[in-house]
Scaffold this motif. Structure first.
Motif, mmCIF file in Angstrom:
data_model
loop_
_atom_site.group_PDB
_atom_site.id
_atom_site.type_symbol
_atom_site.label_atom_id
_atom_site.label_comp_id
_atom_site.label_asym_id
_atom_site.label_seq_id
_atom_site.Cartn_x
_atom_site.Cartn_y
_atom_site.Cartn_z
ATOM 1 N N LYS A 20 23.888 34.534 -46.339
ATOM 2 C CA LYS A 20 25.085 35.473 -46.291
ATOM 3 C C LYS A 20 26.307 34.759 -46.695
ATOM 4 C CE LYS A 20 27.149 38.053 -42.761
ATOM 5 N NZ LYS A 20 27.224 38.263 -41.356
ATOM 6 N N VAL B 282 24.236 42.567 -44.275
ATOM 7 C CA VAL B 282 23.151 42.638 -43.533
ATOM 8 C C VAL B 282 22.305 41.200 -44.176
ATOM 9 C CG1 VAL B 282 20.915 43.554 -42.549
ATOM 10 C CG2 VAL B 282 23.114 44.848 -42.864
ATOM 11 N N LYS C 274 31.979 46.969 -47.426
ATOM 12 C CA LYS C 274 32.009 47.776 -45.901
ATOM 13 C C LYS C 274 30.977 47.029 -44.988
ATOM 14 C CE LYS C 274 34.487 50.934 -47.642
ATOM 15 N NZ LYS C 274 35.803 51.172 -47.201
ATOM 16 N N ARG C 275 29.897 46.461 -45.244
ATOM 17 C CA ARG C 275 29.056 45.725 -44.489
ATOM 18 C C ARG C 275 27.979 44.841 -45.192
ATOM 19 N NH1 ARG C 275 28.424 51.025 -44.484
ATOM 20 N NH2 ARG C 275 29.617 51.194 -42.380
ATOM 21 N N HIS D 82 26.716 46.373 -48.778
ATOM 22 C CA HIS D 82 27.184 47.795 -48.767
ATOM 23 C C HIS D 82 28.666 47.991 -49.131
ATOM 24 C CE1 HIS D 82 27.540 52.031 -46.728
ATOM 25 N NE2 HIS D 82 27.302 52.351 -48.228
ATOM 26 N N TYR D 83 28.909 48.621 -50.483
ATOM 27 C CA TYR D 83 30.408 48.450 -50.862
ATOM 28 C C TYR D 83 30.743 49.521 -51.493
ATOM 29 C CZ TYR D 83 28.700 46.421 -55.177
ATOM 30 O OH TYR D 83 28.153 45.946 -56.301
#
Length: 126
Positions: free
Chosen positions: A11, A71, A68-69, A80-81
């Motif tokens: 990550k 995982v 945005k997030r 997620h963008y």
């Protein structure tokens, strides 16, 4: 190293790369991608060098990227963008899925969807 440790390390690598890329450094991909990188998106080439050259001339290079997030699980990292290419109104919702091997990106999948007018999405796109 536990699976959670591996996921966190992956990550961090992907987030650093995303941040650099979003700031305009397309060349960051040369260090992030394995030479034998495999691309699963239609029309995008596999192989690190071919992929980087392709991305340099694609709408994502130079677009505004609003993360945005994130995982992360094991060897996969999902971003997620909101991507807004220059001159485009509402932009595009993107989900990138990256599979990591030894600290580099080995494979990529994505899902891309145009962001409609706000009235069409009463609960928001993101």
């Amino acid at each position: 190293m536990s699976e959670n440790d591996i996921a966190e390390r992956n990550k961090e690598i992907v987030l650093r790369g995303f941040s650099e890329f979003a700031a305009g450094n397309v060349e960051i991909l040369r260090g992030l991608l394995r030479e034998d990188f495999v691309e699963h998106s239609p029309g995008n080439p596999s192989g690190r060098d071919a992929f980087v050259e392709f991305i340099k001339s694609s709408p994502v290079a130079g677009a505004r990227l609003d993360l945005k997030r994130v995982v992360a699980e094991g060897d996969h990292v999902v971003l997620h963008y909101h991507m807004v290419p220059q001159g485009e109104g509402h932009g595009i919702a993107v989900v990138d899925i990256w599979r990591m091997v030894d600290g580099q990106i080995a494979e990529h999948w994505d899902v891309v969807q145009p962001v409609p007018d706000p009235g069409e999405i009463p609960n928001g796109m993101f």
